[in-house]
Design an enzyme around this catalytic site. Structure first.
Site, PDB file in Angstrom:
ATOM      1  CB  ILE A 152      -0.884  10.861  -0.426  1.00 54.94           C
ATOM      2  CG1 ILE A 152      -0.359   9.441  -0.675  1.00 54.94           C
ATOM      3  CG2 ILE A 152      -1.755  11.322  -1.596  1.00 54.94           C
ATOM      4  CD1 ILE A 152      -1.416   8.347  -0.642  1.00 54.94           C
ATOM      5  CG  ASP A 171      -1.762  15.952   9.694  1.00 49.95           C
ATOM      6  OD1 ASP A 171      -1.749  15.596  10.893  1.00 49.95           O
ATOM      7  OD2 ASP A 171      -1.382  15.205   8.773  1.00 49.95           O
ATOM      8  CB  CYS A 231      -7.845  10.300  -4.055  1.00 51.90           C
ATOM      9  SG  CYS A 231      -6.868   9.198  -5.086  1.00 51.90           S
ATOM     10  CB  ALA A 232      -7.922   9.095   1.545  1.00 54.73           C
ATOM     11  CG  ASP A 257      -9.497   6.137  -6.771  1.00 52.95           C
ATOM     12  OD1 ASP A 257      -9.870   5.652  -7.864  1.00 52.95           O
ATOM     13  OD2 ASP A 257      -8.516   5.710  -6.139  1.00 52.95           O
ATOM     14  CD  GLU A 262     -13.270   0.707  -2.745  1.00 54.80           C
ATOM     15  OE1 GLU A 262     -12.415  -0.145  -3.044  1.00 54.80           O
ATOM     16  OE2 GLU A 262     -12.985   1.878  -2.464  1.00 54.80           O
ATOM     17  CG  HIS A 284      -9.489   1.548  -4.527  1.00 53.30           C
ATOM     18  ND1 HIS A 284      -9.856   1.025  -3.314  1.00 53.30           N
ATOM     19  CD2 HIS A 284      -8.221   2.011  -4.346  1.00 53.30           C
ATOM     20  CE1 HIS A 284      -8.862   1.164  -2.445  1.00 53.30           C
ATOM     21  NE2 HIS A 284      -7.856   1.758  -3.064  1.00 53.30           N
ATOM     22  N   GLY A 286      -6.210   4.767  -7.615  1.00 50.58           N
ATOM     23  CA  GLY A 286      -5.199   5.753  -7.221  1.00 50.58           C
ATOM     24  C   GLY A 286      -3.769   5.234  -7.310  1.00 50.58           C
ATOM     25  CB  ALA A 287      -2.018   2.576  -5.747  1.00 54.31           C
TER      26      ALA A 287
END
Ligand code: NAD
Length: 310
Positions: A152, A171, A231-232, A257, A262, A284, A286-287
């Site tokens: 992503i 990273d 958003c992870a 997100d 949650e 949540h 994002g997908a």
């Protein structure tokens, strides 16, 4: 016959693959109670889930025949991987199916933040025609700092570059050549990136190493006026620290997100009236695209069958 249990809403494309499999009995029990779930698990060979079911020791103890847990999505942080592995249970996911959708959503959050789209929308709905309150920023030439340059993160880099942003990434696990190919500048420490970025977006998995990565201390080192996006996974970023940083003006905006808990509770500080004009919050999603849900369901179902059949 293998008993495959499904207790969360999975796209039809994946369910059809399992229904059509001659060696599978598909048991669809979406929305059952915890007790019913544990009872169904007693003779299940495989479980197909999304992120809403905690697969902990207690659940695994109730599933003596379980061989496979398949997650229609990426994160497997809802599964006790150590316990599953001790019991010889294979845990699989569908790692590529929702990459593009999650990257798109990150850009939707980014654009919403810098142009204050939700706030302008709410203002129109409130009967106002207020153009002066909604001055924003353009993305061109802004510094985008990506934490985690995996599937992503890489797609966000491509999108950021298409908007003319200068893209930086932290990273330690990706080779220099990947950063070069993406046109991304390597940053050697999280702190270095936070100090220079106009927009920070995090795309690492939630692990013991990454939990609390954007904690209160790190959020204090973010460049004044920056925007922050998660958003992870909830748990990577301290949401209360974000609220405080919005209040004292360090952050210009925060988009979230995914949350530590949650669903997010209605008295969470990040929902407060005093920061509402600078946050963009989604539940949540994002997908949540037709394309991603059908892709992850198909990939998870195929991988589940392959794992069961050995
Ligand atoms: P990925 O495995 O492809 O990439 C993760 C990257 O993070 C890897 O490059 C890895 O090297 C890097 N990383 C790991 N530990 C790190 C550390 N300590 N410091 C810096 N980098 C580190 O995963 P992905 O598919 O890109 O998913 C990224 C995140 O997005 C995951 O948390 C996933 O659960 C989440 N996600 C959220 C949604 C949503 O609905 N909002 C949808 C899909 C995925």
């Amino acid at each position: 016959m293998w008993k495959v249990l499904v207790t969360e809403s999975i796209h039809e494309e994946g369910l059809k693959i399992l229904r059509d499999a001659a060696d599978v009995t598909l048991v669809e029990r979406v929305g059952i109670s915890k007790e019913e779930f544990l009872a169904e698990l007693a003779d299940a060979d495989a479980l197909l889930t999304r992120s809403g079911t905690a697969i902990d020791v207690h659940v695994l103890e109730s599933a003596p025949k379980l061989k496979v847990v398949a997650r229609a999505g990426v994160g497997v942080d809802n599964v006790d991987l150590m316990e599953a592995s001790k019991r010889g249970i294979v845990v699989i996911n569908a790692p590529t199916g929702n990459t593009l959708s999650a990257a798109d959503h990150t850009m939707a959050l980014m654009l919403s933040l810098v142009r204050r789209v939700p706030q302008a929308h709410a203002s129109i709905l409130a009967g106002k025609w207020d153009r002066k309150s909604f001055m924003g920023h353009q993305l061109h030439a802004k510094k985008l700092f990506i934490i985690g340059l995996g599937k992503i993160g890489s797609q966000v880099a491509i999108r950021g570059r298409a908007f003319g942003m200068e893209v930086y990434a932290y990273d330690p696990y990706v080779p220099e050549v990947k950063m070069d190919n993406l046109g991304v500048a390597r940053v050697d420490s999280l702190e270095d990136g936070l100090a220079i970025a106009d927009v920070v977006t995090i795309h690492v998995p939630l692990t013991d190493e990454t939990r609390g990565m954007l904690d209160e201390n790190r959020i204090r080192t973010v460049k004044r006026g920056a925007y922050l996006i998660n958003c992870a996974r909830g748990g990577l970023m301290d949401e209360v620290a974000c609220y405080n940083a919005l209040k004292d003006g360090r952050l210009s905006g925060v988009a979230i997100d995914v949350y530590g808990h949650e669903p997010v509770s209605s008295d969470h500080p990040i929902l407060s009236e005093d920061v509402r004009d600078r946050v963009v919050l989604t539940p949540h999603i994002g997908a949540n695209t037709f394309e991603a849900q059908s892709a992850v369901a198909r990939i998870a179902a195929q991988n589940l069958l392959a794992a069961l059949r050995g």
